[in-house]
Design a protein around this motif. Structure first.
Motif, PDB file in Angstrom:
ATOM      1  N   MET A 256       0.828  -1.201   0.000  1.00 47.15           N
ATOM      2  CA  MET A 256       0.000   0.000   0.000  1.00 47.15           C
ATOM      3  C   MET A 256       0.865   1.255   0.000  1.00 47.15           C
ATOM      4  O   MET A 256       2.016   1.240   0.424  1.00 47.15           O
ATOM      5  CB  MET A 256      -0.876   0.044   1.254  1.00 47.15           C
ATOM      6  CG  MET A 256      -1.903  -1.035   1.387  1.00 47.15           C
ATOM      7  SD  MET A 256      -2.883  -0.711   2.885  1.00 47.15           S
ATOM      8  CE  MET A 256      -3.532  -2.347   3.190  1.00 47.15           C
ATOM      9  N   PHE A 257       0.247   2.348  -0.438  1.00 46.85           N
ATOM     10  CA  PHE A 257       0.849   3.659  -0.292  1.00 46.85           C
ATOM     11  C   PHE A 257       0.816   4.027   1.184  1.00 46.85           C
ATOM     12  O   PHE A 257      -0.110   3.676   1.915  1.00 46.85           O
ATOM     13  CB  PHE A 257       0.073   4.682  -1.127  1.00 46.85           C
ATOM     14  CG  PHE A 257       0.581   6.088  -1.023  1.00 46.85           C
ATOM     15  CD1 PHE A 257       1.933   6.380  -1.123  1.00 46.85           C
ATOM     16  CD2 PHE A 257      -0.309   7.147  -0.833  1.00 46.85           C
ATOM     17  CE1 PHE A 257       2.399   7.685  -1.030  1.00 46.85           C
ATOM     18  CE2 PHE A 257       0.144   8.448  -0.741  1.00 46.85           C
ATOM     19  CZ  PHE A 257       1.497   8.723  -0.845  1.00 46.85           C
ATOM     20  N   VAL A 258       1.835   4.752   1.655  1.00 52.72           N
ATOM     21  CA  VAL A 258       1.982   5.029   3.078  1.00 52.72           C
ATOM     22  C   VAL A 258       0.734   5.678   3.681  1.00 52.72           C
ATOM     23  O   VAL A 258       0.311   5.346   4.797  1.00 52.72           O
ATOM     24  CB  VAL A 258       3.232   5.899   3.347  1.00 52.72           C
ATOM     25  CG1 VAL A 258       3.151   7.251   2.639  1.00 52.72           C
ATOM     26  CG2 VAL A 258       3.435   6.094   4.835  1.00 52.72           C
ATOM     27  N   ARG A 259       0.092   6.591   2.973  1.00 53.40           N
ATOM     28  CA  ARG A 259      -1.064   7.296   3.549  1.00 53.40           C
ATOM     29  C   ARG A 259      -2.299   6.397   3.599  1.00 53.40           C
ATOM     30  O   ARG A 259      -3.170   6.582   4.454  1.00 53.40           O
ATOM     31  CB  ARG A 259      -1.325   8.593   2.789  1.00 53.40           C
ATOM     32  CG  ARG A 259      -0.170   9.591   2.982  1.00 53.40           C
ATOM     33  CD  ARG A 259      -0.365  10.922   2.302  1.00 53.40           C
ATOM     34  NE  ARG A 259       0.827  11.753   2.476  1.00 53.40           N
ATOM     35  CZ  ARG A 259       1.061  12.529   3.531  1.00 53.40           C
ATOM     36  NH1 ARG A 259       0.156  12.603   4.503  1.00 53.40           N
ATOM     37  NH2 ARG A 259       2.170  13.244   3.618  1.00 53.40           N
ATOM     38  N   ASP A 260      -2.343   5.395   2.735  1.00 56.29           N
ATOM     39  CA  ASP A 260      -3.421   4.397   2.826  1.00 56.29           C
ATOM     40  C   ASP A 260      -3.213   3.505   4.045  1.00 56.29           C
ATOM     41  O   ASP A 260      -4.176   3.102   4.708  1.00 56.29           O
ATOM     42  CB  ASP A 260      -3.472   3.553   1.549  1.00 56.29           C
ATOM     43  CG  ASP A 260      -3.919   4.366   0.340  1.00 56.29           C
ATOM     44  OD1 ASP A 260      -4.707   5.320   0.540  1.00 56.29           O
ATOM     45  OD2 ASP A 260      -3.481   4.055  -0.782  1.00 56.29           O
ATOM     46  N   ARG A 261      -1.940   3.200   4.348  1.00 56.90           N
ATOM     47  CA  ARG A 261      -1.642   2.428   5.570  1.00 56.90           C
ATOM     48  C   ARG A 261      -2.114   3.186   6.809  1.00 56.90           C
ATOM     49  O   ARG A 261      -2.704   2.604   7.727  1.00 56.90           O
ATOM     50  CB  ARG A 261      -0.139   2.170   5.669  1.00 56.90           C
ATOM     51  CG  ARG A 261       0.401   1.176   4.654  1.00 56.90           C
ATOM     52  CD  ARG A 261       1.919   1.181   4.648  1.00 56.90           C
ATOM     53  NE  ARG A 261       2.463   0.229   3.680  1.00 56.90           N
ATOM     54  CZ  ARG A 261       3.715   0.248   3.230  1.00 56.90           C
ATOM     55  NH1 ARG A 261       4.557   1.181   3.674  1.00 56.90           N
ATOM     56  NH2 ARG A 261       4.125  -0.646   2.351  1.00 56.90           N
ATOM     57  N   LEU A 262      -1.852   4.488   6.828  1.00 55.31           N
ATOM     58  CA  LEU A 262      -2.245   5.297   7.980  1.00 55.31           C
ATOM     59  C   LEU A 262      -3.756   5.380   8.119  1.00 55.31           C
ATOM     60  O   LEU A 262      -4.294   5.347   9.225  1.00 55.31           O
ATOM     61  CB  LEU A 262      -1.629   6.693   7.867  1.00 55.31           C
ATOM     62  CG  LEU A 262      -0.109   6.746   8.056  1.00 55.31           C
ATOM     63  CD1 LEU A 262       0.441   8.123   7.708  1.00 55.31           C
ATOM     64  CD2 LEU A 262       0.275   6.371   9.467  1.00 55.31           C
ATOM     65  N   ARG A 263      -4.447   5.481   6.990  1.00 54.58           N
ATOM     66  CA  ARG A 263      -5.916   5.514   7.054  1.00 54.58           C
ATOM     67  C   ARG A 263      -6.468   4.209   7.618  1.00 54.58           C
ATOM     68  O   ARG A 263      -7.469   4.188   8.329  1.00 54.58           O
ATOM     69  CB  ARG A 263      -6.497   5.804   5.664  1.00 54.58           C
ATOM     70  CG  ARG A 263      -6.505   7.282   5.300  1.00 54.58           C
ATOM     71  CD  ARG A 263      -7.213   7.546   3.989  1.00 54.58           C
ATOM     72  NE  ARG A 263      -6.329   7.344   2.857  1.00 54.58           N
ATOM     73  CZ  ARG A 263      -5.528   8.285   2.350  1.00 54.58           C
ATOM     74  NH1 ARG A 263      -5.496   9.483   2.892  1.00 54.58           N
ATOM     75  NH2 ARG A 263      -4.756   8.025   1.314  1.00 54.58           N
TER      76      ARG A 263
END
Length: 512
Positions: free
Chosen positions: A34-41
């Protein structure tokens, strides 16, 4: 003019939040990353992280959005947490001077707020071009590890490893309380396979040298092997559900659940000390259903370590596994248990020892591997704890195995035995052979020899009879398996307000 500035700001933010070039997003996608900001979401409650620090770091460079790392504060399970997360679409998540400064600052924030710190790691390591600015100085990369050591035992530190953690960066997971690794993608190593071939002439694959499965099963550097990124994030959430935000607070409680339906505990434990049984089944019969979170499941499987709940309250469980190597303690199992014990003690999680242990392994191989110092490490860690600790002799506790599993001399709040229990220097077979070896060899008649051995074994069993040990107050109680859960529930409730200082000193000299 204001609208123009607003649009300019929005455009800049959009560019930063988009990460690196599209080709690197596509590469990640092809690797199921995943893209890092998708991981955070996925990590934060409601998919939101309300505060992000230094989003504009190095924005003048043009090709380094957020300088390759997102540092944020948000809610996880209703609790505030701080997070640093590498963006592998930006120079492979490598570290520059501002990357390092961002990580240091979010660590300092976590220290001030006394909240858990999470590291979402996916980084190729230092940017060699930036080494003078980020490597040797007082607020260089070394400060990250210094801060981790400083925060150890103060706040929970969790590493989710999605990709590489290379060279010095491998010490981020090493200093965390738990390392969750994504199978096939996660890796950590001090020197890459290419470097190993160049420097020492070793040809090896990345998976063999530092892959997730290797570290979770062989080296013990990994604690949980996740099948994908979604599971890795969910496991991190589950893990933190057992912990307070910092060492000063109590571990959170949840609603009680009855144990998993299955065989009665009496039926699980064989009377014969040498017949293996599955300790997982025994644990399931004691704890709230579905509450077991195991640490280092694939590593040193002769001992089981993990968190469970009894009537909704967290407890750390250390249990011998007779199905694997007879439950004998080895170098790795001693290390595994010692680490888990110190983790529980740091955050005031009570300890439950479930003993079915023949002792420590013997022989040339383990002596050369340092079984004595590793065993000392386990015994020291177990002795040192000040949380409530209960020792249950499920079936046997022989030799120094009794000591390692919080036997009576090590001041457990109580030592309970099941009716199947035996406590001795060694088992009946070994003891009779040790004492009467010459006599046995002198008896020529086979039938007479067997009768003699059986008689001496029976005498030995009577000598170590569990009721005799209870009579001598070596153990505090004998409890039927069906009553054990209630006994533990009541005792842990009574011991809840335990306060003690183990020793007045600066710190021990650790046996390592």
């Amino acid at each position: 003019m204001v609208a123009k500035l607003e649009n300019q700001l929005k455009e800049k933010i959009d560019q930063i939040e988009a990460g690196g070039p599209q080709k690197y997003h596509e590469k990640n996608s092809s690797q199921n990353k995943m893209f890092v900001r998708d991981r955070l979401r996925l990590l934060f409650d409601n998919g939101e992280y309300s505060v992000e620090d230094a989003k504009f770091a190095n924005n003048q460079a043009g090709d380094l959005p957020a300088d390759g790392v997102v540092t944020a504060i948000g809610k996880l399970g209703g609790k505030t947490v701080c997070v640093m997360a590498n963006d592998s679409t930006v120079k492979a998540g490598s570290w520059g001077a501002r990357t390092v400064e961002k990580i240091i600052r979010i660590q300092e924030t976590a220290q001030k707020l006394k909240v858990p710190m999470l590291y979402l790691v996916d980084s190729a390591g230092a940017r060699i071009t930036d080494q003078i600015d980020m490597f040797p100085n007082r607020r260089g990369a070394g400060k990250i590890f210094y801060n981790q050591v400083k925060m150890s035992g103060m706040i929970p530190q969790v590493c989710i490893l999605f990709g590489p953690s290379a060279a010095g960066g491998a010490y981020i997971p090493a200093f965390c309380d738990i390392v969750i690794m994504v199978d096939q993608n996660a890796s950590m190593y001090l020197g890459s396979p290419r470097m190993a071939e160049k420097v020492i002439g070793e040809k090896v694959t990345l998976e063999e040298m530092g892959g997730a499965r290797m570290h979770c099963s062989v080296s013990g550097c990994g604690d949980v092997l996740a099948v994908d990124e979604t599971e890795a994030i969910e496991e991190a959430k589950r893990y933190l559900s057992y912990f307070p935000s910092n060492y000063k607070l109590k571990a959170p409680e949840v609603d009680a659940i009855a144990p998993k339906e299955g065989r009665e505990l009496e039926a699980i434990v064989p009377e014969n000390q040498n017949v293996p049984f599955d300790m997982y089944e025994f644990i399931d019969g004691l704890i709230d259903e579905g509450s077991f979170f195991e640490m280092k499941k694939l590593f040193a499987q002769e001992i089981v370590t993990g968190f469970g709940r009894i009537e909704g309250k967290p407890v750390g469980i250390i249990a011998n596994q007779p199905k694997v190597k007879g439950g004998v303690l080895f170098v790795d199992s001693a290390d595994k248990a010692a680490r888990f014990i110190t983790l529980c003690d740091a955050f005031s999680i009570p300890l439950l020892f479930l003993s079915d242990v023949p002792g420590f392994m013997i022989g040339t191989k383990v002596e050369r591997a340092g079984i004595i110092r590793h065993g000392a490490k386990l015994i020291a860690a177990m002795s040192d704890v000040t949380v409530p600790k209960i020792s249950v002799i499920v079936r046997k506790a022989y030799g120094a195995g009794l000591y390692a599993m919080a036997g009576p001399a090590f001041e457990p709040d109580c030592c309970i035995a099941l009716p199947t229990a035996q406590i001795a220097v060694m088992g009946p077979e070994a003891a009779v052979n040790a004492v009467y070896s010459n006599k046995i060899n002198e008896i020529e008649d086979v039938k007479e020899r067997i009768q003699f051995v059986q008689q001496k074994q029976q005498e030995y069993k009577e000598h170590i009879d569990i009721y005799k040990l209870a009579s001598e107050m070596i153990i505090d109680d004998i409890v039927s398996p069906s009553a054990l859960r209630d006994e533990l529930k009541n005792r842990f409730a009574f011991y809840e307000n335990k306060e003690m200082v183990f020793s007045e000193r600066k710190h021990p000299v650790y046996p390592v």
